[in-house]
Design a protein around this motif. Sequence first.
Motif, PDB file in Angstrom:
ATOM      1  N   GLU A 188      39.825 -91.781  60.408  1.00  0.00           N
ATOM      2  CA  GLU A 188      41.027 -92.029  59.589  1.00  0.00           C
ATOM      3  C   GLU A 188      41.703 -90.721  59.186  1.00  0.00           C
ATOM      4  O   GLU A 188      41.082 -89.873  58.518  1.00  0.00           O
TER       5      GLU A 188
ATOM      6  N   ARG B   6      40.877-104.530  42.927  1.00  0.00           N
ATOM      7  CA  ARG B   6      41.115-103.084  42.962  1.00  0.00           C
ATOM      8  C   ARG B   6      39.799-102.323  43.225  1.00  0.00           C
ATOM      9  O   ARG B   6      39.784-101.345  43.970  1.00  0.00           O
TER      10      ARG B   6
ATOM     11  N   THR C  90      38.880-101.687  46.886  1.00  0.00           N
ATOM     12  CA  THR C  90      39.678-100.644  47.551  1.00  0.00           C
ATOM     13  C   THR C  90      39.310 -99.262  47.009  1.00  0.00           C
ATOM     14  O   THR C  90      39.203 -98.284  47.765  1.00  0.00           O
ATOM     15  N   HIS C  91      39.126 -99.213  45.700  1.00  0.00           N
ATOM     16  CA  HIS C  91      38.715 -97.980  45.018  1.00  0.00           C
ATOM     17  C   HIS C  91      37.396 -97.487  45.639  1.00  0.00           C
ATOM     18  O   HIS C  91      37.280 -96.326  46.046  1.00  0.00           O
TER      19      HIS C  91
ATOM     20  N   LYS D 200      36.139 -98.434  48.486  1.00  0.00           N
ATOM     21  CA  LYS D 200      36.331 -98.148  49.919  1.00  0.00           C
ATOM     22  C   LYS D 200      36.735 -96.690  50.091  1.00  0.00           C
ATOM     23  O   LYS D 200      36.277 -95.995  51.004  1.00  0.00           O
ATOM     24  N   GLY D 201      37.587 -96.220  49.204  1.00  0.00           N
ATOM     25  CA  GLY D 201      38.009 -94.816  49.271  1.00  0.00           C
ATOM     26  C   GLY D 201      36.820 -93.882  49.055  1.00  0.00           C
ATOM     27  O   GLY D 201      36.714 -92.841  49.705  1.00  0.00           O
TER      28      GLY D 201
ATOM     29  N   ASN E  25      34.942 -93.691  52.190  1.00  0.00           N
ATOM     30  CA  ASN E  25      35.566 -92.828  53.206  1.00  0.00           C
ATOM     31  C   ASN E  25      34.835 -91.493  53.256  1.00  0.00           C
ATOM     32  O   ASN E  25      34.535 -90.962  54.327  1.00  0.00           O
TER      33      ASN E  25
ATOM     34  N   ALA F 255      42.121 -89.622  46.023  1.00  0.00           N
ATOM     35  CA  ALA F 255      42.892 -90.866  46.162  1.00  0.00           C
ATOM     36  C   ALA F 255      43.585 -91.202  44.843  1.00  0.00           C
ATOM     37  O   ALA F 255      44.788 -91.502  44.827  1.00  0.00           O
TER      38      ALA F 255
ATOM     39  N   LEU G 171      47.442 -91.608  44.061  1.00  0.00           N
ATOM     40  CA  LEU G 171      47.934 -92.934  43.656  1.00  0.00           C
ATOM     41  C   LEU G 171      48.656 -92.895  42.312  1.00  0.00           C
ATOM     42  O   LEU G 171      49.637 -93.604  42.111  1.00  0.00           O
TER      43      LEU G 171
ATOM     44  N   ILE H 111      50.273 -92.960  47.547  1.00  0.00           N
ATOM     45  CA  ILE H 111      49.383 -92.558  48.640  1.00  0.00           C
ATOM     46  C   ILE H 111      50.143 -92.294  49.936  1.00  0.00           C
ATOM     47  O   ILE H 111      49.732 -91.503  50.765  1.00  0.00           O
TER      48      ILE H 111
HETATM   49  C1  MEV Z   1      42.356 -95.524  52.085  1.00  0.00           C
HETATM   50  O1  MEV Z   1      41.467 -95.368  53.167  1.00  0.00           O
HETATM   51  C2  MEV Z   1      41.596 -95.425  50.781  1.00  0.00           C
HETATM   52  C3  MEV Z   1      42.421 -95.693  49.514  1.00  0.00           C
HETATM   53  O2  MEV Z   1      43.050 -96.976  49.606  1.00  0.00           O
HETATM   54  C4  MEV Z   1      41.480 -95.652  48.348  1.00  0.00           C
HETATM   55  C5  MEV Z   1      42.092 -96.080  47.028  1.00  0.00           C
HETATM   56  O3  MEV Z   1      43.017 -96.877  47.017  1.00  0.00           O
HETATM   57  O4  MEV Z   1      41.540 -95.618  46.001  1.00  0.00           O
HETATM   58  C6  MEV Z   1      43.514 -94.683  49.369  1.00  0.00           C
END
Ligand code: MEV
Length: 434
Positions: free
Chosen positions: A85, A270, A273-274, A276-277, A280, A376, A380, A385
Amino acid sequence: MAKTITGFSKLSKSEKIDWLVNTYFTNSESTKSLLKQYWNADEKLQQLHDEFIENTITNYYLPLGVAPNFLINNSVYTIPMAIEESSVVAAASKAAKFWFDRGGFKAQVISTQKIGQVHFTYDGDSEDLDVFFNHVIKQTFLDDAKHITKNMEKRGGGIVDIELRNKTNVLDNYYQLHATFETLDAMGANFINSCLEQFAITLKREASKSLNANLNVVMSILSNYVPNCLVRAEVSCPVEKLTENPNVSAQEFAEKFVQAVAIAEVEPFRAVTHNKGIMNGIDAVVLATGNDFRAVEAGVHAYASRNGKYTSLTHAEIKNGTFSFWMEIPLALGTVGGLTKLHPLVKLALELLGEPSAKELMQIVAVAGLAQNFAALRSLTTTGIQEGHMKMHLMNILNQFEATSEEKTKLVEHFKTNTVTHGAVVSEIEKLRR
Ligand code: MEV
């Protein structure tokens, strides 16, 4: 041609490829040459990769990048990251540089114990089983497993404890041997599973001698949930040192950042996704160092829901003028065994990190996750982003359109001062080519 086959695994690599390309692809020659293009010219190295898994047909490349300037517990690291990514490595590097100038990251291993279980059923009296386990055979488990544990014990690890757990309140006749292990620098999956399979043999043998009811072992396997193999990573600094952006006051930035974390703490949509970052950063280092990212993912997300609701892995606060941001996560990692001595790039990654112990690697990986989340949230809560992300993604779009080096140079220059969107890039390429 039939799309099923028997004896596929017995075919040679080139026979496998022949069957595959002739069965599934319209242009078998170009498919074959694509597969071959990704083979390593060094035959020994290719064979090593072929033998990592089964039915190998080629290699699947991921870029290996590095994020320099990570100050962790006063030592400087350049962190290897394997990930596809765009913008992840740039974000990690940016966060590293930001905190380098503010005291760096602190990390600490809280605990290193791992769990494995023998799941079995027993239809007799649970008190008899309890007496049998605690007063008759507990030591026999340890004695019988000695041939597996003696080397690990010499180094200071081994079986920490075995308990009998009665789970009949959740499933009829269900019991467990719940064992705790210390596996030092090894991730320990093979060690733990071997011990557990030996426990199962001991259990069946001794039960048939001493118990008058049916005892059946269902399975013996380690748990990838490792809430007692925990590491903490954190950063902190006076609020006024927090921002480099003249348009946002430090206090405003800190408050918004804390609010963003608070949202992830209470809102699962949320939080996913949080987190998930965070992953990464974590997965990229876990992968680069030859560790099992699926195990880490499963364990981390289970930990994120340990109180019955999925929540943020990170936390932040402002207290007495100090901004603090931290995370505690379970990480079962190894720096010996597995791929660590086999995969040349894993060896390289570990050397780059100064041949860390498993504990040091836990700290480095946790810091990479925290840094990623910091980067991130910083984007944000300020610019959004897409600005940074699309700048990094620009090269992918240009490659999709097979841009020449000259076109790339011109367009990268153009997009330094213009917003990158897919449409804008396409229209600029078209303009150039007209
Ligand atoms: C993208 O790979 C990861 C984010 O969506 C993490 C986040 O929203 O905190 C940017």
